[in-house]
Design an enzyme around this catalytic site. Sequence first.
Site, short mmCIF file in Angstrom:
data_model
loop_
_atom_site.label_atom_id
_atom_site.label_comp_id
_atom_site.label_asym_id
_atom_site.label_seq_id
_atom_site.Cartn_x
_atom_site.Cartn_y
_atom_site.Cartn_z
N ASN A 184 -3.47 0.32 -3.55
CA ASN A 184 -3.61 1.37 -4.48
C ASN A 184 -2.79 0.98 -5.66
OD1 ASN A 184 -1.28 1.97 -2.26
ND2 ASN A 184 -0.53 2.95 -4.05
N ALA A 233 1.53 -4.00 2.76
CA ALA A 233 0.73 -3.15 1.91
C ALA A 233 1.54 -2.80 0.60
CB ALA A 233 -0.04 -2.05 2.79
N MET A 254 7.21 -0.41 0.63
CA MET A 254 8.44 0.08 1.74
C MET A 254 9.06 -1.01 2.78
SD MET A 254 6.80 3.85 2.38
CE MET A 254 6.01 4.89 1.16
N SER A 255 8.82 -2.18 2.49
CA SER A 255 9.16 -3.10 3.50
C SER A 255 9.56 -4.63 3.24
CB SER A 255 7.89 -3.22 4.65
OG SER A 255 7.12 -3.92 3.81
N HIS A 296 0.70 0.31 13.26
CA HIS A 296 1.53 -0.58 13.68
C HIS A 296 1.63 -0.61 15.19
CE1 HIS A 296 3.09 -0.52 9.65
NE2 HIS A 296 3.13 0.67 9.71
N SER A 313 1.25 -3.43 7.28
CA SER A 313 0.06 -2.32 7.64
C SER A 313 -1.28 -2.97 7.48
CB SER A 313 0.63 -1.15 6.82
OG SER A 313 1.72 -0.80 6.95
N HIS A 352 10.61 0.25 9.85
CA HIS A 352 10.83 0.21 8.28
C HIS A 352 12.10 1.08 8.29
CE1 HIS A 352 6.44 -0.29 8.63
NE2 HIS A 352 6.60 -0.73 7.38
N HIS A 375 -1.45 7.39 3.97
CA HIS A 375 -1.24 6.28 4.74
C HIS A 375 -2.70 5.72 5.25
CE1 HIS A 375 0.92 3.37 7.24
NE2 HIS A 375 0.06 3.85 8.38
N TYR A 412 12.29 3.66 6.55
CA TYR A 412 12.15 5.10 6.60
C TYR A 412 11.97 5.78 7.97
CZ TYR A 412 7.19 3.48 7.04
OH TYR A 412 6.09 2.89 7.45
N GLU A 413 11.96 5.09 9.11
CA GLU A 413 12.12 5.40 10.21
C GLU A 413 13.37 5.44 10.83
OE1 GLU A 413 8.56 3.32 12.56
OE2 GLU A 413 8.97 1.95 10.93
N1 HPA Z 1 4.18 2.91 -2.57
C1 HPA Z 1 4.90 2.53 -1.63
N2 HPA Z 1 4.61 2.07 -0.70
C2 HPA Z 1 3.23 1.51 -0.67
C3 HPA Z 1 2.39 1.72 -1.45
C4 HPA Z 1 2.80 2.51 -2.86
O1 HPA Z 1 1.99 2.95 -3.50
N3 HPA Z 1 1.28 1.31 -1.12
C5 HPA Z 1 1.24 0.73 -0.08
N4 HPA Z 1 2.60 0.91 0.49
#
Ligand code: HPA
Length: 279
Positions: free
Chosen positions: A240, A118, A216-217, A66, A35, A88, A252, A90-91
């Site tokens: 972050n 990310a 998440m990937s 994406h 991402s 992902h 996001h 989650y999708e």
């Molecule tokens: N958690 C999960 N997935 C992420 C994060 C996070 O803090 N930052 C970017 N993708």
Amino acid sequence: MTESQLHLANVKRSGEILAAALAGRAPKIAIILGSGLGGLADRIERAVTVPYAELPGFPVLTVMGHTGALVAGLLNGVPVIVLKGRKHFYETDDPYPLKTMVRTLRAVGVETLFLSNAAGSLRASIGVSQLMLITDHINFLGLNPLTGANDESFGPRFFGMSDAWDPQLSAKISAAAAQEKIPLHRGVYLAFRGPSFETPAEIRMAQIWGADAVGMSSVPECLIARHCGLKVVGVSCITNMGAGLSDEQLTHAHTLENAAKGAADFERLVSAAVPLLAS
Ligand code: HPA
């Protein structure tokens, strides 16, 4: 046709379409862009773009940030395939789009898969917009893309994950970072399923478990790639601090904004690394 027969047919057909598009180029390295890191695709010279929509079984993408396309060409003089966007967990719970993508790469001769993502940092020493070399992972997705019937033509039922993130190739990425004077942290990546970001308690758990970053990937991609014999390396772009480690609210949009800040270093690092990875 069963699901696995359809998958086999998709890999075969996508491999043929991709081989035709490559027109004699023989990239041994493929790079999956996370991402906000899609800009690397613009550095590809003599680029040939193939939208995922033209490759049977490839992911149909839905998340903002994406876009789904494969770009083949030269990066810093080295033949590569860059993949913009992936599916992902989650999708969808369906592992087949990812399996088709990774196994098609193998079918056209790719040997090394460079993953990027990310991620949220779990360490005060790993700051926002900095990069982390993934040295190992923890699969906390609650699933593994390789459960179910095993197709021996791709890989064995059981396989080891001791050197899943290739130490020799990773050392080359570290060398490229040193050469470019880009600070590169090293650490363990833990994959949560998402789509929610974590709670502060989940972040503390991940820290206790020995993770350095969360996302998440990349873990499913790594598993599918290792199963079919590809070497894997990876870099996280820290967007972050993990939930509860700073006052910031996680969104996001924020992820994409901070990924863009780390993207310049990421692009420079990958460009410098590919000649070393290819040698
Ligand atoms: N958690 C999960 N997935 C992420 C994060 C996070 O803090 N930052 C970017 N993708």
